[in-house]
Design an enzyme around this catalytic site. Structure first.
Site, PDB file in Angstrom:
ATOM      1  N   GLY A 177       0.810  -1.203   0.000  1.00 19.84           N
ATOM      2  CA  GLY A 177       0.000   0.000   0.000  1.00 19.84           C
ATOM      3  C   GLY A 177       0.843   1.254   0.000  1.00 19.84           C
ATOM      4  O   GLY A 177       2.058   1.224   0.228  1.00 19.84           O
ATOM      5  N   GLN A 178       0.174   2.384  -0.254  1.00 19.68           N
ATOM      6  CA  GLN A 178       0.841   3.682  -0.279  1.00 19.68           C
ATOM      7  C   GLN A 178      -0.137   4.708   0.250  1.00 19.68           C
ATOM      8  O   GLN A 178      -1.265   4.817  -0.239  1.00 19.68           O
ATOM      9  CB  GLN A 178       1.257   4.060  -1.711  1.00 19.68           C
ATOM     10  CG  GLN A 178       1.863   5.454  -1.848  1.00 19.68           C
ATOM     11  CD  GLN A 178       3.273   5.536  -1.287  1.00 19.68           C
ATOM     12  OE1 GLN A 178       4.072   4.623  -1.491  1.00 19.68           O
ATOM     13  NE2 GLN A 178       3.566   6.601  -0.564  1.00 19.68           N
ATOM     14  N   GLY A 179       0.256   5.437   1.288  1.00 23.93           N
ATOM     15  CA  GLY A 179      -0.596   6.466   1.852  1.00 23.93           C
ATOM     16  C   GLY A 179       0.145   7.773   1.945  1.00 23.93           C
ATOM     17  O   GLY A 179       1.292   7.903   1.507  1.00 23.93           O
ATOM     18  N   GLY A 180      -0.533   8.800   2.527  1.00 22.27           N
ATOM     19  CA  GLY A 180       0.111  10.075   2.692  1.00 22.27           C
ATOM     20  C   GLY A 180       1.314   9.992   3.603  1.00 22.27           C
ATOM     21  O   GLY A 180       2.249  10.782   3.503  1.00 22.27           O
ATOM     22  N   GLY A 204       3.428   7.326   3.780  1.00 25.33           N
ATOM     23  CA  GLY A 204       4.505   6.664   3.060  1.00 25.33           C
ATOM     24  C   GLY A 204       4.089   5.257   2.681  1.00 25.33           C
ATOM     25  O   GLY A 204       2.940   4.848   2.859  1.00 25.33           O
ATOM     26  N   PRO A 205       5.006   4.429   2.151  1.00 27.93           N
ATOM     27  CA  PRO A 205       4.665   3.073   1.723  1.00 27.93           C
ATOM     28  C   PRO A 205       4.497   2.124   2.909  1.00 27.93           C
ATOM     29  O   PRO A 205       5.037   2.351   3.989  1.00 27.93           O
ATOM     30  CB  PRO A 205       5.870   2.669   0.867  1.00 27.93           C
ATOM     31  CG  PRO A 205       7.008   3.464   1.437  1.00 27.93           C
ATOM     32  CD  PRO A 205       6.414   4.779   1.862  1.00 27.93           C
ATOM     33  N   VAL A 206       3.737   1.043   2.673  1.00 29.30           N
ATOM     34  CA  VAL A 206       3.524  -0.003   3.658  1.00 29.30           C
ATOM     35  C   VAL A 206       3.980  -1.318   3.046  1.00 29.30           C
ATOM     36  O   VAL A 206       3.613  -1.656   1.912  1.00 29.30           O
ATOM     37  CB  VAL A 206       2.042  -0.099   4.075  1.00 29.30           C
ATOM     38  CG1 VAL A 206       1.856  -1.187   5.121  1.00 29.30           C
ATOM     39  CG2 VAL A 206       1.554   1.239   4.613  1.00 29.30           C
ATOM     40  N   LYS A 211       5.083   0.227   8.224  1.00 29.79           N
ATOM     41  CA  LYS A 211       4.702   1.527   7.683  1.00 29.79           C
ATOM     42  C   LYS A 211       5.933   2.439   7.759  1.00 29.79           C
ATOM     43  O   LYS A 211       6.394   2.784   8.842  1.00 29.79           O
ATOM     44  CB  LYS A 211       3.544   2.084   8.512  1.00 29.79           C
ATOM     45  CG  LYS A 211       2.828   3.281   7.936  1.00 29.79           C
ATOM     46  CD  LYS A 211       1.628   3.615   8.833  1.00 29.79           C
ATOM     47  CE  LYS A 211       0.828   4.785   8.300  1.00 29.79           C
ATOM     48  NZ  LYS A 211      -0.285   5.119   9.213  1.00 29.79           N
ATOM     49  N   ASP A 256     -10.734  10.368  10.968  1.00 23.51           N
ATOM     50  CA  ASP A 256     -10.549   9.881   9.589  1.00 23.51           C
ATOM     51  C   ASP A 256     -11.148   8.488   9.434  1.00 23.51           C
ATOM     52  O   ASP A 256     -10.554   7.599   8.839  1.00 23.51           O
ATOM     53  CB  ASP A 256      -9.060   9.869   9.234  1.00 23.51           C
ATOM     54  CG  ASP A 256      -8.845   9.805   7.715  1.00 23.51           C
ATOM     55  OD1 ASP A 256      -9.788  10.135   6.974  1.00 23.51           O
ATOM     56  OD2 ASP A 256      -7.752   9.428   7.288  1.00 23.51           O
TER      57      ASP A 256
END
Length: 821
Positions: free
Chosen positions: A510-513, A515-517, A531, A628
């Site tokens: 995964g990729q979020g605000g 950073g990558p997971v 994370k 969130d």
């Protein structure tokens, strides 16, 4: 002649009391009873504890202390002792009161006048046609609260008929209570417990050997459970224990399934379990062992667990220790002491010695010892202050070792056996010394290792504290100002790099605000999600520190677990438990996977999210607003259990705070409450709004944002409100989950969802009330008012559309991850 006839009649009446059969000429009156042929069960009238009502029941004949296993007139008790069980003119079993009124009947339509009833050794009362012997009715098909051995309980897949067991209303009232259990036939066969016709517990599916929801159940050979299928479509379960025919299951008034058997507390309470000179200990395995100085009489049987043959001496005793006063015995027999024992049967009392009467128990034991030594036939003795000296001259039988209590038992053995005991003591002493040295060395090595770990962790915490100060400069009165950083397990970069194959792209999930997971596997085999803070992240240090502080202090089954962190140089990483089924949106909005989420699974997910949110708001040590909550932040484990994740935006409230303001609005449009998105005000009701949106998404199977540029409605909330006003809210339900039998439950959840998304925060319920509404603990629900973002959605939609074109949002709107963590 008349005297002979009277005696003959008395003999017949006495013999009749032991019969196992009922006919119209041989009824059972309140003072009478019948007993099965093998004397296992008895049928008659009884009164429950603390009750004067009379019922007809069946119970174990030799264990009357066990509860009644079957009751006929559960709902219509007799108020006096005038009851009679007989065969009626139409061939049915009936219970009559004093006025010949029928209180209970077998209600067989195809019965014949010459029927008879018999009580079998299985505890089954059967009604037969006398001419053919055909069974037309049996109590096993109409059970009470007890499942006996060889009793079948099941259901017919064609007719829907079930054999169900129902609890008593109370220990004093055998009428039908709130709980029942039986088979549920759906896609898989399961056992259910129902409370007032609602599911209360289930076993999980039957996989031909076990119920997979019962991990303590190993196989049909272990638990004696078997499943049969008849030609008429009836599936039936039964169980059988050859060892103990009194073993049975009972559904209690509290809805528990309890196991009852022959009222013996443990196997060691069975008389002579271990045979002569054998000792029984229920905490040992095997439970039987020979006394010191003895060995099994039949080694093969003993090793197979058949201990009835007992034990024999290894070394025979000598003759009398002192033959006469001129001959001294060099090697005398002695005694071995066994503590906290149940003494054997057949004890003799040694003669009292008056001069010892006022002495201590130690001197009295010496007297008992001397008396036993002088008697060549004495093989054991014991002393108790209440009974005095006890001795034994025959085989020692029925000995048991207690954890506490009992008395000390002294066993007479040959002198050579005493030497063996001394040798054993030497071996034990030497072993203890060697073991102590080994433990000391291991302790020293462990201390050295822990010292190194502590030093490394201290260094990491210093970096954390430095980062904490830097983060607090950026936002005052934030979480970091209210709590101290809890010390977490520290991972080093090398360990996490090895676990993720040096953060290889194939392990990226995964990729979020932030950073990558990455998915990783630790050296002990545990799967984790790593994370990693991206140097180019628009979020970064603040969210990292926020998540460390918040989630490290939380422990709940519906919150993702933080396993540790890594802070080395510029590297900052969080280590979570791995969720193999990714996030909720990966299932809910995927046309190929959403079929896996039926209504029961979706309701389970909704309740799990609600429990996690209630913990954050009310039950945890900290009051936390998530800010969130959305489908992509609900992770699913391998059993699809929901877990709330991503606490980078979370805020901690003080105990005296109800709401707060922020100049930094973060979150995801479509899930934000209006007061938060427009004015920066947030509270528990902000999370309730997000939960309401998520609830409507789960029930409809559609994203809130899927209505953008749709002429029919501006959002899912607008669409739901339009259908509600048109009295057509059923159209909102996802066709995948819709079934008429579930319609009322689903509509109630939609109603609750609309209450959660009302425009004004004061109108929305708190989470605890939401959960009570979902569970129908609050029956009457208020009418919902207009949801938020009905009139204003166009402006927000335009703004959010422009922001979605950017890679990173200026106000740190989080990005839904591609895959779950």
């Amino acid at each position: 002649m008349s005297i002979l006839l009277v005696l003959l009649c008395c003999f017949c009446l006495d013999s009749g009391s032991a019969t196992d059969t009922i006919t119209s000429f041989q009824p059972v009156r309140d003072s009478d009873y019948i007993i099965s042929n093998g004397s296992a069960f008895k049928l008659g009238f009884f009164s429950p504890v603390n009750s004067s009502n009379r019922y007809l029941g069946i119970w174990y004949d030799k264990k009357s202390i066990l509860p009644t296993q079957w009751v006929a007139n559960r709902e219509k008790p007799l108020k006096d002792s005038s009851g009679v069980l007989t065969i009626s003119e139409d061939g049915n079993l009936v219970i009559l009161d004093g006025q010949k009124g029928i209180l209970w009947s077998s209600n067989v339509t195809n019965s014949v006048a010459n029927s008879s009833a018999q009580l079998l050794d299985s505890g089954n009362l059967v009604l037969r046609e006398s001419t053919t012997g055909t069974i037309v009715w049996e109590s096993f098909q109409h059970p009470s609260n007890t499942l006996l051995q060889r009793m079948k309980f099941g259901a017919n897949v064609r007719t829907g008929e079930k054999v169900k067991f129902s609890s008593w209303k109370s220990p004093s009232d055998p009428s039908i209570g709130s709980f029942s259990f039986g088979i549920q036939l759906q896609s898989f066969i399961q056992i259910f417990i129902w409370k007032d016709s609602r599911p209360f517990w289930r076993s999980g599916p039957w996989n031909s050997r076990t119920f997979i929801g019962l991990p303590e159940m190993y196989s049909i050979y272990h638990d004696g459970v078997s499943l049969t299928e008849d030609q008429d479509g009836t599936y039936s379960f039964s169980f059988s224990y050859v060892k103990d025919s009194l073993f049975h299951y009972v559904i209690t008034t509290e809805g528990d399934i309890r196991i009852l058997w022959n009222a013996v507390k443990s196997e060691c309470d069975v008389y002579g379990m271990c045979g002569a000179f054998g000792s029984c200990n229920s905490r040992s395995s095997p439970i039987c062992s020979c006394l010191l100085g003895f060995e099994p009489k039949n080694t093969k049987e003993w090793n197979r667990g058949n201990w009835t043959s007992g034990c024999v001496r290894r070394t025979l005793l000598s003759q009398c220790a002192i033959v006469n006063s001129s001959i001294e015995a060099i090697k005398m027999d002695g005694f071995l002491k066994l503590k906290t024992m149940k003494v054997p049967d057949f004890a003799d009392s040694l003669p009292a010695y008056e001069s010892f009467g006022g002495l201590s128990s130690t001197n009295n034991e010496d007297y008992c010892r001397q008396q036993c030594l002088e008697n060549c036939s004495c093989i054991a003795y014991a002393y108790d202050s209440g009974t005095g000296c006890m001795s034994w001259t025959t085989s020692l039988i029925d000995i048991q070792k207690f954890s506490s209590g009992g008395v000390d038992l002294y066993i007479r053995v040959a002198y050579s056996e005493l030497d063996k005991v001394g040798d054993v003591k030497k071996v034990v002493t030497i072993s203890v010394i060697i073991g102590a040295i080994f433990i000391s060395i291991c302790t020293f090595l462990l201390w050295r290792w822990m010292a190194k770990q502590k030093a490394r962790k201290k260094k990491a915490m210093e970096i954390l504290s430095s980062n904490r100060g830097e983060a607090q400069q950026n936002f005052d009165k934030d979480n970091l100002a209210q709590v101290e950083v809890q010390e977490l397990p520290q991972f080093n970069v090398e360990k996490l790099a090895k676990a993720t194959n040096n953060f290889h792209l194939s392990n990226k999930v995964g990729q979020g605000g932030f950073g990558p997971v990455y998915r990783g596997t630790l050296s002990d085999g545990q799967e984790v999600a790593v994370k990693r803070l991206s140097k180019a992240s628009g979020q970064g240090l603040q969210e990292f520190m926020n998540e460390v502080v918040v989630i490290s202090k939380l422990q709940h089954r519906n919150l993702v677990q933080l396993l540790g962190c890594c802070v080395e140089g510029e590297e900052k990483m969080l280590v979570y438990e791995y969720m193999p089924n990714k996030s909720l949106d990966a299932f809910l909005f995927d046309p190929h996977k959403e079929i896996l989420l039926d209504w029961r699974k979706r309701l389970y997910i909704i309740e799990g999210i609600g429990r996690g949110l209630l913990y954050l708001h009310r039950d945890s040590r900290l009051r936390i607003i998530h800010r969130d909550l959305k489908a992509s932040n609900i992770l699913l484990d391998k059993e699809l259990n929901p877990k709330i994740s991503d606490f980078g935006m979370a805020k901690i409230f003080r105990s005296n705070e109800d709401q707060a303001n922020t100049n930094r609005v973060v979150g995801t449009y479509g899930y934000m409450s209006p007061e938060y998105a427009m004015e920066g005000r947030f509270s528990e009701k902000s999370d309730v709004f997000s939960f309401g949106v998520l609830l409507l998404e789960i029930l409809s199977g559609r994203r809130n944002s899927s209505f953008y540029h749709n002429e029919e409605s501006l959002s899912l909330l607008g669409f739901a409100w339009k259908l509600w006003n048109a009295s057509n809210i059923v159209a909102l339900i996802d066709p995948i989950i819709y079934e008429p039998c579930f319609e009322m439950e689903i509509l109630r959840c939609i109603h609750v969802g609309l209450l959660c998304v009302q425009e004004f925060a004061k109108d929305r319920p708190i989470v605890s009330v939401v959960i009570s509404m979902l569970k129908s603990e609050i029956v009457d629900l208020p009418q919902p008012k207009q949801p938020a973002f009905i009139a204003r959605q166009i402006a927000l939609d335009t703004k959010s559309s422009q922001q979605r074109q950017r890679k990173c949002s200026d106000n740190n709107v989080s990005i839904t991850m591609i895959q779950g963590r």
